[in-house]
Write a protein that holds these residues in place. Structure first.
Motif, PDB file in Angstrom:
ATOM      1  N   PRO A 175     -40.794  17.297 -32.977  1.00 37.54           N
ATOM      2  CA  PRO A 175     -42.253  17.301 -33.041  1.00 37.54           C
ATOM      3  C   PRO A 175     -42.741  18.110 -34.232  1.00 37.54           C
ATOM      4  CG  PRO A 175     -41.495  18.873 -31.410  1.00 37.54           C
ATOM      5  CD  PRO A 175     -40.272  18.163 -31.908  1.00 37.54           C
ATOM      6  N   LYS A 176     -43.934  17.841 -34.687  1.00 42.29           N
ATOM      7  CA  LYS A 176     -44.512  18.616 -35.774  1.00 42.29           C
ATOM      8  C   LYS A 176     -44.892  20.003 -35.266  1.00 42.29           C
ATOM      9  CE  LYS A 176     -46.398  14.592 -38.211  1.00 42.29           C
ATOM     10  NZ  LYS A 176     -47.614  13.933 -38.724  1.00 42.29           N
ATOM     11  N   GLY A 177     -44.793  20.983 -36.170  1.00 44.41           N
ATOM     12  CA  GLY A 177     -45.196  22.334 -35.821  1.00 44.41           C
ATOM     13  C   GLY A 177     -44.059  23.308 -35.606  1.00 44.41           C
ATOM     14  N   LEU A 178     -42.810  22.836 -35.736  1.00 49.12           N
ATOM     15  CA  LEU A 178     -41.655  23.714 -35.581  1.00 49.12           C
ATOM     16  C   LEU A 178     -41.052  24.046 -36.935  1.00 49.12           C
ATOM     17  CD1 LEU A 178     -39.725  22.052 -32.588  1.00 49.12           C
ATOM     18  CD2 LEU A 178     -41.514  23.799 -32.502  1.00 49.12           C
ATOM     19  N   ASN A 179     -40.649  25.306 -37.127  1.00 49.26           N
ATOM     20  CA  ASN A 179     -39.941  25.650 -38.352  1.00 49.26           C
ATOM     21  C   ASN A 179     -38.471  25.244 -38.226  1.00 49.26           C
ATOM     22  OD1 ASN A 179     -38.479  27.757 -36.999  1.00 49.26           O
ATOM     23  ND2 ASN A 179     -40.210  29.147 -37.311  1.00 49.26           N
ATOM     24  N   ASP A 180     -37.696  25.450 -39.282  1.00 49.15           N
ATOM     25  CA  ASP A 180     -36.308  24.979 -39.300  1.00 49.15           C
ATOM     26  C   ASP A 180     -35.471  25.613 -38.188  1.00 49.15           C
ATOM     27  OD1 ASP A 180     -36.911  23.413 -41.452  1.00 49.15           O
ATOM     28  OD2 ASP A 180     -36.053  24.754 -42.950  1.00 49.15           O
TER      29      ASP A 180
END
Length: 217
Positions: A175-180
């Protein structure tokens, strides 16, 4: 999901703002569901890497606020256990001080009041706890009735054994919004959710963004 050498194994972390928020109960519940549980409320760095090497346990560590922040060596060992291909420490053993490699790869569940050091938080899936309000009620969980936990544990073990080959090569959409680092943490969990189907893929991604997206207040 432990078959892929580069796979990350996130720490499960119960964080409470104060006492009596349910973190120890959470540990007790998971202790009845995970393989080879090893409970402790205090552990040294040396005991940590020896216990993981010899017992291959699921470590359930309570009261981490009382000893973890000030123990740099233990913090480094916990961090090292995040990625399987680099989850090793070397110590000198015996009368001849022969170097020996210890594996520190394994599932870890922490519980404590307040925040952890940032490097450990970065490798964790946080479970934010809060105390019940005056008007809130909850059904009492009777942990002495262990039979239902045993059934769930056996079913989970069978499911994992049947599906490990698929999970090892899974590449779930993030999902969008997570860092690596958060994506690394959630990859095995989202892979399990996708394989479970139903509402789990949507629910798991909502949880990922809610718990690990951005910086919490």
């Amino acid at each position: 999901v432990t078959g892929v050498q580069t796979c990350a194994l996130p720490i499960f972390d119960f964080r409470s703002p104060t006492k009596r928020c349910g973190k120890s109960t959470g540990l007790e519940i998971l202790g009845r569901l995970v393989p080879r549980p090893l409970d402790t409320s205090n552990i040294s760095a040396a005991a940590w890497y020896r216990a993981v090497e010899y017992y291959k346990p699921t470590l359930l560590v309570d009261e981490v606020d009382t000893f973890l922040k000030t123990n740099e060596q233990l913090g480094g060992i916990i961090n090292a256990g995040h990625k399987r291909n680099s989850a090793f420490v070397i110590r000198c053993e015996g009368d001849d001080s022969e170097p020996k490699q210890f594996c520190v790869w394994g599932p870890k569940i922490l519980a404590g009041i307040g925040r952890r050091r940032d490097t450990i938080e970065d490798r964790s899936v946080p479970i934010w706890m809060k105390r019940k309000g005056p008007g809130e009620t909850a059904e009492k969980l009777r942990l002495n009735k262990a039979y239902n936990f045993e059934i769930i544990r056996r079913k989970a073990a069978r499911w994992a054994n049947d599906n490990m080959g698929i999970l090892e090569t899974a590449d779930p959409e993030m999902p969008k919004g997570l860092n690596d680092r958060a994506e690394d943490n959630w990859l095995p969990l989202l892979a399990i959710a996708d394989l479970a189907k139903g509402n789990w893929p949507k629910t798991a991604r909502e949880a990922a963004v809610s718990l690990s997206g951005g910086e919490p207040d």
